[in-house]
Design an enzyme around this catalytic site. Structure first.
Site, mmCIF file in Angstrom:
data_model
loop_
_atom_site.group_PDB
_atom_site.id
_atom_site.type_symbol
_atom_site.label_atom_id
_atom_site.label_comp_id
_atom_site.label_asym_id
_atom_site.label_seq_id
_atom_site.Cartn_x
_atom_site.Cartn_y
_atom_site.Cartn_z
ATOM 1 N N ASN A 1 24.851 -7.830 -52.504
ATOM 2 C CA ASN A 1 25.350 -9.166 -52.823
ATOM 3 C C ASN A 1 24.881 -9.514 -54.229
ATOM 4 O O ASN A 1 23.705 -9.821 -54.446
ATOM 5 C CB ASN A 1 24.817 -10.163 -51.791
ATOM 6 C CG ASN A 1 25.287 -11.589 -52.034
ATOM 7 O OD1 ASN A 1 25.686 -11.949 -53.137
ATOM 8 N ND2 ASN A 1 25.220 -12.416 -51.007
ATOM 9 N N HIS B 1 33.970 -13.356 -51.560
ATOM 10 C CA HIS B 1 32.598 -13.097 -51.999
ATOM 11 C C HIS B 1 31.982 -12.067 -51.062
ATOM 12 O O HIS B 1 32.081 -12.187 -49.834
ATOM 13 C CB HIS B 1 31.791 -14.394 -51.985
ATOM 14 C CG HIS B 1 30.315 -14.168 -52.004
ATOM 15 N ND1 HIS B 1 29.687 -13.463 -53.012
ATOM 16 C CD2 HIS B 1 29.336 -14.521 -51.110
ATOM 17 C CE1 HIS B 1 28.390 -13.406 -52.746
ATOM 18 N NE2 HIS B 1 28.157 -14.037 -51.608
ATOM 19 N N CYS C 1 27.422 -18.099 -55.445
ATOM 20 C CA CYS C 1 28.481 -17.242 -54.920
ATOM 21 C C CYS C 1 29.878 -17.842 -55.040
ATOM 22 O O CYS C 1 30.863 -17.126 -54.912
ATOM 23 C CB CYS C 1 28.175 -16.893 -53.479
ATOM 24 S SG CYS C 1 26.489 -16.259 -53.266
#
Length: 330
Positions: free
Chosen positions: A285, A255, A105
């Site tokens: 995600n 993120h 990430c």
């Protein structure tokens, strides 16, 4: 010469999987659907599709790329490097450098730092930064602690050289705490824990989530605590390095972990909602691809203009985190 973001695109697999809108967790995390790669579709396929889309739309010559950086935690093979395979499939020049970056990430921001360094050291003129992850292939379908969160995607960003009197990418702030490695991990499959029959044995945790040692494990509370501890101070450090205040930024693009976590960060840092996009409802995600997806959508909606100041903030698995400034240049 300075490096700047010339253009970017992203690609999502065709198949879309939906989270139940009747589940309270869905509303909490703010993720209603995720795109999932096919069985024979790899992360590099998604990155290649994003790059192809970018090159065709922008009419960029593939041979103009002189360095390829591929950020993934879903490599095609243990070896060779996936970036080498991508170089061949895209038809990039054989004089092009290529490497993989095994980060999640935080990887997009790390990739921008490498691209900036290559350009501003005179080693490259055009760097193609690709991201691609297929966490879905690591997730046990009976493990709702991660299944409802992660989606698959790829992105492509061209970072090019331009004459400028100021930095258009940077400065950067980095952070690492490997003590948290065990909290977001696939335990088996590497040299520390080779694959055995025991690797595939499934067990349920106290919440009823089922997984094996070959599946992705995430300790959600610990990841949440790490994020709220480290990321606000990283953002403050970034502003101090830049001699900037919060009001100087047009957007702070974090993120996209989940809505619950982002809202806590927004509140702790006192960021205006109009400057803090939350854009994961239909993607989930997507690990290293979340920041470029948000960035591209803002651009498509004409919300980012020439000269706008952005802060990009990546954080997660490792633990690893990174922030940087971007001055938008059309």
């Amino acid at each position: 010469m300075k490096g700047y973001i010339h253009s970017l695109e992203y690609y999502l697999p065709e198949f879309e999987e939906y989270n139940s809108r009747e589940d309270k967790t869905t509303e909490k995390i703010g993720i209603y659907s995720r795109h999932i790669a096919k069985l024979n579709e790899s992360a590099s396929d998604l990155a290649i599709a994003a790059a192809t889309k970018l090159f065709e739309k922008e009419e960029i010559d593939y041979k103009s790329v002189d360095f390829l950086i591929y950020c993934t935690q879903s490599p095609d093979y243990i070896l060779p490097t996936s970036a080498c395979i991508i170089q061949s499939k895209l038809g990039l020049s054989t004089t092009c450098g290529a490497l993989d970056v095994n980060l999640g990430c935080s990887g997009y921001v790390y990739g921008l730092s490498l691209a900036k360094g290559l350009i501003e050291s005179g080693s490259a003129q055009n760097v193609l930064l690709l991201t691609g992850d297929t966490y879905s292939k690591y997730i046990n379908k009976k493990d709702r602690s991660v299944k409802v969160i992660f989606g698959d995607a790829g992105s492509a960003t061209l970072i090019s050289a331009i004459e400028s009197n100021r930095d258009l990418i940077g400065p950067f702030t980095f952070g690492t705490d490997g003590a948290g490695a065990k909290n977001l991990i696939i335990p088996a499959g590497g040299v520390k824990e080779p694959i055995s029959e025991a690797s595939f044995l499934e067990a349920a945790d106290r919440f009823g989530n089922v997984r094996s040692r070959m599946n992705l494990y995430m300790n959600g509370p610990e990841i949440f605590n790490f994020t709220l501890k480290e990321i606000p101070s990283a953002v403050q450090t970034q502003m101090e390095k830049s001699c900037r205040a919060m009001e100087d930024y047009d957007f702070l693009i974090f993120h996209q972990a989940n809505k619950y976590m982002l809202e806590h960060l927004q509140k702790k840092l006192k960021i205006e909602g109009s400057k803090f996009p939350i854009d994961m409802q239909n993607y989930g995600n997507t690990v290293s691809s979340t920041i470029p997806i948000v960035l591209k959508n803002l651009l498509d909606n004409k919300q980012i203009n020439e000269g706008n100041l952005l802060m990009l903030v990546g954080f997660g698995v490792g633990y690893s985190w990174a922030t940087c400034n971007v001055v938008w240049q059309n």
